[in-house]
Write a protein that holds these residues in place. Structure first.
Motif, PDB file in Angstrom:
ATOM      1  N   ALA A 191      -1.407  24.177 -38.006  1.00  0.00           N
ATOM      2  CA  ALA A 191      -0.525  24.093 -36.831  1.00  0.00           C
ATOM      3  C   ALA A 191       0.938  23.985 -37.258  1.00  0.00           C
ATOM      4  CB  ALA A 191      -0.916  22.896 -35.968  1.00  0.00           C
ATOM      5  N   ALA A 196       4.204  24.516 -34.939  1.00  0.00           N
ATOM      6  CA  ALA A 196       4.086  23.410 -33.989  1.00  0.00           C
ATOM      7  C   ALA A 196       4.653  22.137 -34.594  1.00  0.00           C
ATOM      8  CB  ALA A 196       2.625  23.204 -33.619  1.00  0.00           C
ATOM      9  N   LYS A 197       5.416  21.412 -33.778  1.00  0.00           N
ATOM     10  CA  LYS A 197       6.042  20.195 -34.272  1.00  0.00           C
ATOM     11  C   LYS A 197       5.707  19.009 -33.383  1.00  0.00           C
ATOM     12  CE  LYS A 197      10.261  22.188 -36.184  1.00  0.00           C
ATOM     13  NZ  LYS A 197      11.718  22.213 -35.996  1.00  0.00           N
ATOM     14  N   PHE A 200       4.390  18.135 -29.440  1.00  0.00           N
ATOM     15  CA  PHE A 200       3.691  19.345 -29.022  1.00  0.00           C
ATOM     16  C   PHE A 200       2.429  19.553 -29.859  1.00  0.00           C
ATOM     17  CE2 PHE A 200       2.713  23.835 -29.359  1.00  0.00           C
ATOM     18  CZ  PHE A 200       2.668  24.206 -28.029  1.00  0.00           C
ATOM     19  N   ARG A 201       2.580  19.360 -31.175  1.00  0.00           N
ATOM     20  CA  ARG A 201       1.425  19.536 -32.061  1.00  0.00           C
ATOM     21  C   ARG A 201       0.354  18.502 -31.744  1.00  0.00           C
ATOM     22  NH1 ARG A 201       3.766  19.215 -37.295  1.00  0.00           N
ATOM     23  NH2 ARG A 201       3.235  17.027 -37.462  1.00  0.00           N
ATOM     24  N   THR A 204      -1.397  19.520 -28.418  1.00  0.00           N
ATOM     25  CA  THR A 204      -2.196  20.741 -28.365  1.00  0.00           C
ATOM     26  C   THR A 204      -3.291  20.799 -29.435  1.00  0.00           C
ATOM     27  OG1 THR A 204      -0.528  21.823 -29.716  1.00  0.00           O
ATOM     28  CG2 THR A 204      -0.388  22.157 -27.344  1.00  0.00           C
ATOM     29  N   VAL A 205      -3.149  20.023 -30.490  1.00  0.00           N
ATOM     30  CA  VAL A 205      -4.158  20.110 -31.547  1.00  0.00           C
ATOM     31  C   VAL A 205      -4.889  18.780 -31.760  1.00  0.00           C
ATOM     32  CG1 VAL A 205      -4.575  20.571 -33.984  1.00  0.00           C
ATOM     33  CG2 VAL A 205      -2.951  21.972 -32.720  1.00  0.00           C
ATOM     34  N   PRO A 208      -6.764  17.128 -28.235  1.00  0.00           N
ATOM     35  CA  PRO A 208      -8.029  17.758 -27.835  1.00  0.00           C
ATOM     36  C   PRO A 208      -9.186  17.409 -28.772  1.00  0.00           C
ATOM     37  CG  PRO A 208      -6.259  19.351 -27.752  1.00  0.00           C
ATOM     38  CD  PRO A 208      -5.687  18.120 -28.378  1.00  0.00           C
ATOM     39  N   LEU A 209      -8.874  17.263 -30.062  1.00  0.00           N
ATOM     40  CA  LEU A 209      -9.934  16.940 -31.018  1.00  0.00           C
ATOM     41  C   LEU A 209     -10.324  15.468 -30.933  1.00  0.00           C
ATOM     42  CD1 LEU A 209      -8.743  19.049 -34.068  1.00  0.00           C
ATOM     43  CD2 LEU A 209     -10.496  19.582 -32.388  1.00  0.00           C
TER      44      LEU A 209
END
Ligand SMILES: Nc1ncnc2c1ncn2[C@@H]1O[C@H](COP(=O)(O)OP(=O)(O)OP(=O)(O)O)[C@@H](O)[C@H]1O
Ligand SMILES: [Mg+2]
Lengths: 293, 362
Positions: A191, A196-197, A200-201, A204-205, A208-209
């Protein structure tokens, strides 16, 4: 590979299971049965005769506006405690997940509150927040804030929410930290390479996990806030001022042991029992799902 | 499409140095393959360029700008990871589109690029699947797709094929080469696979213990290895490295195992008796009734060829590759082809070229 020992006959295995069965019967099934039975009875004002009344206690309960108020209050309380303790725990876990100096100590310190008994924790909170003797309470009053959680119902609610959430932060922290550490490092790096920083990172990453952990903790925190906070609330405000911090568990205690309405109180605890059973079932489903994947 | 220059790049983890100053200059569109033994710092070098690690010292100049202090997000570099590192919660389409959405690219353009990449990589039918519903090879292609849709300045590959089976590896190897050529994106490719190293790159960088020991075209590295390490590392089966002494006024080597061989490419510098290492590739040894005797230790028939491993009396092992089957498994008589010798200094391990320097008069 399966490793299990099979004992011959029936007597010996029963003998081995007996202590556990006994415990379950004596400390759970027996009182639960009694509660169900007494929830269908009503005692006369002098407590001399009890009479079987069927569903009447339950009908009374669900038409009682005070009980409805208590349900509403409990929902607000649980939501606030879960949100606050999970939010703070997530923030702390994100910090602890980074490569920081002394993070071993940082983690241990964060786990401490979990080991403090509710009554002891409450005393600490009183020493901090008491309007006359508390460190924070005195400071607030000195600076013109009319602080007295024993009189102000909003303040009382804030105090019990804060104290209850504080105790649960450790538990949530451990799970969030484990969750964060199971997010593959390479995925985060991918990411980063994708551009992606920061937040935001994370949104979005990472988040969700982390969702399985979040769902699991929501259930656990609701169970905790609904049933496990009696000690904290009782020690801090006893459900007062008035009924402003009287959640469902506190109401069971007050109605049953102080107002001596055993039938009504038992009906309430039966309702709570079904609540716990449902939430626990939900929790098992999440846990089961997690181990499937 | 960019040039990349590494200038004295160093990296230490704590007190442990991992890279000891790597210099490199890549023209736009070049494919450079980095090889070396496990733990020599290949991944570290790649991660420094990516920005995932901070260099201890040195510059990383991408298209004329030193990016060493920049966040990876601001370098416009795409990387394909060994375990693919796909976003598990996103569909194949979203995996590829993620980097483009961050750059606020118009929806239509994202759609176009992803569809095109999916077409090239035969992923069109899988765009709505999640990574866990894909095979290893398909995941690998998604990882590739995620890199190519970005059309970045630089591609970084960290052993992207090592988790694939042999057949798939061959196909993907060719695919990567074709894509890279067509797109003309400057690329760094880390591998420890011999064949990938030889076939994939325009140039080969051999790393050894954090040091760049040779940077040249694959054929150059194969034909003229810079030192004994490269000589032993590139080529399979590995080159035989035999201790020897300079003889006949620098015109021949007296092998410790017996024979003296004259240098076909001219004399080496130094006094007779200078300690050497002579390198002979297994394919440059042949059966010769007049040659020396080699007791056979092991015969490995490979179908079209046979590899024989022999053990000489002094314990020296010798590998021979023969273009025939059915060789004796007790002992062979072996001759050495003089044209294909590699000569190294025994102390420094460095290559000694023939005929370049004058023969000392002594
Ligand atoms: N984060 C780290 N902290 C400390 N040491 C590290 C770290 N990352 C790598 N190293 C060390 O640096 C050296 C080089 O590691 P690197 O991963 O670059 O090797 P590599 O050439 O990619 O090996 P492989 O072929 O096995 O992938 C190793 O000795 C490793 O132990
Ligand atoms: Mg590596």
């Amino acid at each position: 590979m399966e490793r299990r020992t099979i004992f011959p006959g029936t007597a010996f295995p029963i003998f081995l299971v007996l202590p556990q069965l006994l415990l379950t019967v004596v400390f759970f099934l027996w009182p639960a049965g009694q509660a169900i039975w007494s929830s269908m009875t009503r005692a006369d004002p002098f407590g001399i005769r009890t009479q079987f009344v069927g569903w009447e206690n339950f009908q009374d309960l669900f038409t009682d506006p005070l009980y409805m108020d208590s349900i509403g209050r409990t929902v607000v309380f649980c939501t606030s405690v879960a949100t606050l303790s999970m939010g703070v725990a997530l923030l702390l876990a994100v910090c602890a997940d980074r490569e920081i100096r002394g993070r071993g100590w940082y983690r241990i310190m964060l786990i401490w509150p979990y080991a403090v008994a509710p009554a002891v924790a409450a005393v600490l909170w009183i020493l901090l927040l008491h309007p006359q003797i508390g460190l924070v309470g005195r400071a607030l009053n000195r600076h013109g804030v009319a602080w007295d959680y024993k009189l102000n119902s909003t303040q009382a609610m804030a105090v019990v929410i804060g104290a209850s959430a504080w105790k649960q932060v450790s538990y949530n922290f451990i799970f969030f930290l484990a969750g964060l550490q199971s997010v593959p490092k390479a995925v985060i790096e991918a990411a980063r390479m994708d551009g992606a920083k920061g937040w935001f990172r994370f949104r979005t990453v990472v988040l969700p996990l982390l969702m399985p952990t979040v769902f699991f903790l929501i259930v656990v925190n609701f169970v905790y806030a609904a049933f496990d906070t009696f000690g904290t609330i009782q020690a801090l405000t006893q459900g007062g001022p008035g009924k402003s911090t009287e959640t469902l568990v506190v109401k069971v205690f007050r109605d049953g042991l102080i107002n001596l309405d055993v039938g009504g109180s038992s009906a309430q605890s039966v309702v709570l029992m079904f609540g716990v059973i449902m939430l626990t079932a939900l929790q098992f489903r999440f846990l089961g799902k997690k181990s499937d994947e | 499409m960019a040039t990349l220059v590494l200038d004295g790049l160093r990296k230490s983890f704590g007190k442990i140095p991992v890279l000891h100053g790597v210099d490199l200059s890549m023209p736009s569109g070049e494919m450079l393959v980095i090889v070396g033994a496990s733990g020599c710092g290949k991944s570290t070098l790649l991660r420094l360029v990516a920005g995932l690690e901070e260099p201890t010292l040195g510059k990383i100049i991408l298209d004329g700008v030193d990016v060493a202090a920049r966040d990876p997000a601001d370098r416009d570099i795409a990387m394909v990871f060994q375990n693919y590192a796909l976003y598990p919660h996103m569909s194949v389409f979203d995996n590829m589109a993620y980097g483009l959405r961050i750059r606020d690219m118009p929806k239509a353009e994202i759609e176009r690029r992803v569809t095109e990449a999916a077409g090239t990589l035969e992923l069109s039918a899988l765009l709505q699947r999640k990574p866990r519903q894909l095979s290893g090879g398909q995941r690998q292609r998604v990882a590739m797709g995620r890199a190519i849709v970005r059309e970045p300045k630089l591609f970084l590959f960290d052993e992207p094929l090592s988790n694939l089976d042999a057949t798939l590896r061959v196909t993907m190897r060719a695919e990567i080469r074709r894509l890279q050529r067509r797109m003309g994106v400057t690329s760094l490719f880390v591998t420890h696979d011999q064949v990938e190293a030889m076939t994939l790159g325009d140039r080969l960088l051999v790393l050894h213990k954090g040091q760049a020991v040779q940077l040249a075209t694959p054929m150059e590295v194969f034909n003229r290895p810079a030192n004994t390490y490269v000589a032993g590392f590139i080529g399979a089966p590995a080159m035989n490295l035999l201790p020897a002494k300079l003889a006949q006024n620098g015109r021949a080597a007296q092998l410790e195992i017996g024979p003296t061989i004259a240098f076909a490419d001219g004399p080496r510098a130094g006094a007779d008796g200078r300690e050497l290492i002579v390198g002979i590739r297994p394919e440059h040894l042949h059966l010769d009734p007049a040659g020396f005797v080699l007791p056979v230790d092991l015969v490995e028939p490979l179908g079209s060829e046979t590899v024989v491993i022999g053990k000489l009396e002094n314990g020296q092992m010798l590998t021979i590759k023969l273009p025939c089957a059915g060789v004796s498994d007790t002992s062979l008589r072996v001759g050495i082809s003089e044209q294909h010798l590699h000569v190294f200094d025994a102390q420094t391990g460095l290559r000694l070229e023939g005929g370049l320097s004058a023969v000392p008069s002594s």
